[in-house]
Design an enzyme around this catalytic site. Structure first.
Site, PDB file in Angstrom:
ATOM      1  N   ALA A  16      47.653  44.741  20.542  1.00  0.00           N
ATOM      2  CA  ALA A  16      48.833  44.978  21.381  1.00  0.00           C
ATOM      3  C   ALA A  16      49.141  46.458  21.591  1.00  0.00           C
ATOM      4  O   ALA A  16      49.848  46.808  22.537  1.00  0.00           O
ATOM      5  CB  ALA A  16      50.047  44.288  20.761  1.00  0.00           C
ATOM      6  N   THR A  17      48.625  47.329  20.726  1.00  0.00           N
ATOM      7  CA  THR A  17      48.878  48.766  20.938  1.00  0.00           C
ATOM      8  C   THR A  17      47.812  49.392  21.841  1.00  0.00           C
ATOM      9  O   THR A  17      47.867  50.573  22.140  1.00  0.00           O
ATOM     10  CB  THR A  17      48.874  49.524  19.585  1.00  0.00           C
ATOM     11  N   GLY A  18      46.837  48.604  22.263  1.00  0.00           N
ATOM     12  CA  GLY A  18      45.761  49.116  23.111  1.00  0.00           C
ATOM     13  C   GLY A  18      46.169  49.171  24.572  1.00  0.00           C
ATOM     14  O   GLY A  18      47.252  48.726  24.949  1.00  0.00           O
ATOM     15  N   LEU A  20      44.859  47.643  27.357  1.00  0.00           N
ATOM     16  CA  LEU A  20      45.032  46.331  27.981  1.00  0.00           C
ATOM     17  C   LEU A  20      46.059  45.512  27.209  1.00  0.00           C
ATOM     18  O   LEU A  20      46.914  44.835  27.798  1.00  0.00           O
ATOM     19  CB  LEU A  20      43.689  45.576  28.021  1.00  0.00           C
ATOM     20  N   GLY A  21      46.011  45.602  25.866  1.00  0.00           N
ATOM     21  CA  GLY A  21      46.893  44.794  25.023  1.00  0.00           C
ATOM     22  C   GLY A  21      48.365  45.018  25.337  1.00  0.00           C
ATOM     23  O   GLY A  21      49.144  44.056  25.421  1.00  0.00           O
ATOM     24  N   ARG A  40      48.003  46.623  13.280  1.00  0.00           N
ATOM     25  CA  ARG A  40      47.454  47.173  12.034  1.00  0.00           C
ATOM     26  C   ARG A  40      48.409  48.198  11.436  1.00  0.00           C
ATOM     27  O   ARG A  40      49.098  48.931  12.166  1.00  0.00           O
ATOM     28  CB  ARG A  40      46.105  47.842  12.308  1.00  0.00           C
ATOM     29  N   LYS A 137      29.504  39.125  23.076  1.00  0.00           N
ATOM     30  CA  LYS A 137      30.575  38.352  23.732  1.00  0.00           C
ATOM     31  C   LYS A 137      30.114  36.913  23.956  1.00  0.00           C
ATOM     32  O   LYS A 137      30.899  35.964  23.819  1.00  0.00           O
ATOM     33  CB  LYS A 137      30.985  39.034  25.042  1.00  0.00           C
ATOM     34  N   ARG A 141      31.655  33.348  22.512  1.00  0.00           N
ATOM     35  CA  ARG A 141      31.893  32.156  23.355  1.00  0.00           C
ATOM     36  C   ARG A 141      31.323  30.908  22.690  1.00  0.00           C
ATOM     37  O   ARG A 141      31.983  29.874  22.610  1.00  0.00           O
ATOM     38  CB  ARG A 141      31.203  32.320  24.724  1.00  0.00           C
TER      39      ARG A 141
HETATM   40  N1  LIG Z   1      35.806  45.944  32.148  1.00  0.00           N
HETATM   41  C1  LIG Z   1      36.043  47.191  31.822  1.00  0.00           C
HETATM   42  O1  LIG Z   1      35.814  48.103  32.630  1.00  0.00           O
HETATM   43  C2  LIG Z   1      36.619  47.498  30.488  1.00  0.00           C
HETATM   44  C3  LIG Z   1      36.911  48.812  30.114  1.00  0.00           C
HETATM   45  C4  LIG Z   1      37.512  49.032  28.871  1.00  0.00           C
HETATM   46  C5  LIG Z   1      37.791  47.941  28.032  1.00  0.00           C
HETATM   47  N2  LIG Z   1      37.469  46.687  28.439  1.00  0.00           N
HETATM   48  C6  LIG Z   1      37.740  45.522  27.572  1.00  0.00           C
HETATM   49  O2  LIG Z   1      39.152  45.381  27.412  1.00  0.00           O
HETATM   50  C7  LIG Z   1      39.452  44.898  26.107  1.00  0.00           C
HETATM   51  C8  LIG Z   1      40.461  45.817  25.446  1.00  0.00           C
HETATM   52  O3  LIG Z   1      39.985  47.128  25.464  1.00  0.00           O
HETATM   53  P1  LIG Z   1      40.955  48.394  25.476  1.00  0.00           P
HETATM   54  O4  LIG Z   1      40.176  49.516  26.084  1.00  0.00           O
HETATM   55  O5  LIG Z   1      42.281  48.026  26.080  1.00  0.00           O
HETATM   56  O6  LIG Z   1      41.124  48.647  23.918  1.00  0.00           O
HETATM   57  P2  LIG Z   1      41.884  49.859  23.185  1.00  0.00           P
HETATM   58  O7  LIG Z   1      42.776  50.582  24.123  1.00  0.00           O
HETATM   59  O8  LIG Z   1      40.852  50.640  22.456  1.00  0.00           O
HETATM   60  O9  LIG Z   1      42.817  49.086  22.152  1.00  0.00           O
HETATM   61  C9  LIG Z   1      42.284  48.364  21.129  1.00  0.00           C
HETATM   62  C10 LIG Z   1      43.370  47.605  20.390  1.00  0.00           C
HETATM   63  O10 LIG Z   1      42.718  46.784  19.426  1.00  0.00           O
HETATM   64  C11 LIG Z   1      43.297  47.050  18.155  1.00  0.00           C
HETATM   65  N3  LIG Z   1      42.278  46.852  17.126  1.00  0.00           N
HETATM   66  C12 LIG Z   1      41.092  47.491  16.992  1.00  0.00           C
HETATM   67  N4  LIG Z   1      40.429  47.016  15.923  1.00  0.00           N
HETATM   68  C13 LIG Z   1      41.220  46.054  15.384  1.00  0.00           C
HETATM   69  C14 LIG Z   1      41.105  45.204  14.253  1.00  0.00           C
HETATM   70  N5  LIG Z   1      40.030  45.245  13.492  1.00  0.00           N
HETATM   71  N6  LIG Z   1      42.116  44.343  13.990  1.00  0.00           N
HETATM   72  C15 LIG Z   1      43.212  44.283  14.763  1.00  0.00           C
HETATM   73  N7  LIG Z   1      43.394  45.072  15.837  1.00  0.00           N
HETATM   74  C16 LIG Z   1      42.401  45.939  16.150  1.00  0.00           C
HETATM   75  C17 LIG Z   1      43.786  48.481  18.230  1.00  0.00           C
HETATM   76  O11 LIG Z   1      44.775  48.669  17.242  1.00  0.00           O
HETATM   77  P3  LIG Z   1      45.171  50.094  16.586  1.00  0.00           P
HETATM   78  O12 LIG Z   1      46.338  50.584  17.373  1.00  0.00           O
HETATM   79  O13 LIG Z   1      45.498  49.753  15.188  1.00  0.00           O
HETATM   80  O14 LIG Z   1      43.952  50.985  16.712  1.00  0.00           O
HETATM   81  C18 LIG Z   1      44.347  48.502  19.639  1.00  0.00           C
HETATM   82  O15 LIG Z   1      45.605  47.874  19.668  1.00  0.00           O
HETATM   83  C19 LIG Z   1      38.096  44.762  25.390  1.00  0.00           C
HETATM   84  O16 LIG Z   1      37.661  43.429  25.518  1.00  0.00           O
HETATM   85  C20 LIG Z   1      37.169  45.672  26.171  1.00  0.00           C
HETATM   86  O17 LIG Z   1      35.816  45.257  26.142  1.00  0.00           O
HETATM   87  C21 LIG Z   1      36.912  46.444  29.649  1.00  0.00           C
END
Ligand SMILES: NC(=O)c1ccc[n+]([C@@H]2O[C@H](COP(=O)([O-])OP(=O)(O)OC[C@H]3O[C@@H](n4cnc5c(N)ncnc54)[C@H](OP(=O)(O)O)[C@@H]3O)[C@@H](O)[C@H]2O)c1
Length: 311
Positions: A16-18, A20-21, A40, A137, A141
């Site tokens: 949720a802090t990410g 997309l999240g 976390r 991935k 699935r």
């Molecule tokens: N299609 C595309 O172009 C594209 C591009 C980027 C991402 N994506 C996809 O989008 C999705 C999200 O990516 P994002 O870039 O939004 O991610 P992000 O900004 O890096 O955020 C990741 C989140 O996951 C949490 N996290 C990481 N490891 C964890 C663990 N072991 N347990 C619990 N929480 C954990 C992090 O928490 P903390 O705050 O504690 O670190 C943070 O809240 C992924 O499926 C990625 O593959 C797609």
């Protein structure tokens, strides 16, 4: 097991802090779902993330402590909700196996949306060259399906923040205004979409029986463009023709081979999207459901509107 109180499912967002999240959390709240976030421990002492968490709490989000590595925290969190959406980064893909175990043991989850949010891993044609990005991935699935857990897979293709800020020019921070590189013949169409729009479409699926156990594809008409079309659109906006340098498929493959991983990641995704056509080579009707047809009310940012923001 906690009882559902309203007609809308209670949603747990992991990650949720990410980027997309946080959009998933906001979209869940906006749609009136009781919303939970598994966070976390270190995020609470991070200045920016703690601010975000405070604003979530103020908006009624139930913040739970935990991580994908802590089974007990997962089980306790999962037992409080009806739906789990995971948005952890791709290097955590396989760590969702413990979450799948927790969902199985809790037995109360009506839907799981695993962390995918990209091209369909069962459709991409670059297996073997992406260092397991899509294979992992796919493995998740199959775990979900083998455990009989109800699911929806969100296949949104590229997030706009990934390649579009530079108009698909690895190494640049903004679209070029003089000279641009076009990969392949520039005619293969790819899809880009904003995080917030992916989040809104995802939340639309949650209580929709049509989207149970299937893939939701996001291919919004205003967001499907070839590189040649993207460049032409940009030229119109800046009122100037650009010099074009074409990088043929063989040359791009050489760049991918000669650049160590993960520095070659952008080129791999460009190859997948703009040369192999992994977002658009198959018909949605034969593979899953079209998010834009199911939810025509969702107003999404088009590529043209996004490029306007870069002017
Ligand atoms: N299609 C595309 O172009 C594209 C591009 C980027 C991402 N994506 C996809 O989008 C999705 C999200 O990516 P994002 O870039 O939004 O991610 P992000 O900004 O890096 O955020 C990741 C989140 O996951 C949490 N996290 C990481 N490891 C964890 C663990 N072991 N347990 C619990 N929480 C954990 C992090 O928490 P903390 O705050 O504690 O670190 C943070 O809240 C992924 O499926 C990625 O593959 C797609």
């Amino acid at each position: 097991m906690a009882m559902e109180t309203g007609s809308k499912s209670r949603i747990l967002v992991i990650g949720a802090t990410g980027t997309l999240g946080r959009n998933l959390v906001r979209a869940s709240l906006a749609a009136g779902h009781s919303t939970f976030a598994l966070v976390r421990e270190p995020a609470f002492s991070d200045p920016q993330k703690s601010l975000l968490l405070r604003s979530f709490s103020a908006d009624g989000v139930n913040i739970l402590k935990g991580s994908l590595q802590d089974f007990q925290s997962l089980l306790e969190a999962v037992k409080q909700v009806d739906v789990v959406i995971c948005a952890v980064p791709s290097n955590q893909t396989l760590n969702q196996k413990l979450l799948i175990q927790a969902i199985k043991e809790a037995g109360c989850i009506k839907r799981f949306v695993p962390s995918e949010f990209g091209a369909d891993p069962d459709k991409v044609q670059i297996l073997g060259m992406d260092h397991g990005h899509y294979e992992m991935k796919t493995e998740i699935r199959r775990c979900i399906e083998n455990e009989g857990i109800p699911y929806t897979y969100i296949s949104c293709n590229l997030l706009m923040r990934y390649l579009l800020p530079s108009l698909v020019q690895p190494g640049l921070n903004a679209p070029p205004r003089d000279k641009i590189t076009i990969f392949g013949d520039g005619n293969v169409k790819a899809v880009s979409i904003m995080d917030i729009d992916v989040a809104t479409f995802t939340i639309c699926t949650i209580d929709d029986p049509r989207t149970l156990d299937t893939v939701l594809y996001l291919r919004p008409p205003g967001n499907v463009y070839s590189m040649n079309e993207l460049v032409e659109m940009w030229e119109m906006k800046i009122g100037k023709m650009l010099e074009k340098v074409y990088v043929p498929e063989e040359q791009l493959l050489r760049i991918i081979q000669e650049t160590p991983f993960p520095s070659n990641r952008h080129f791999i995704f460009i190859y997948s999207a703009f040369i192999k056509g992994d977002h658009t080579y198959f018909s949605i009707d034969s593979s899953g459901l079209d998010g834009c047809k199911l939810y025509p009310h969702v107003k999404y940012t088009t590529v043209s509107e996004y490029l306007d923001s870069l002017l």
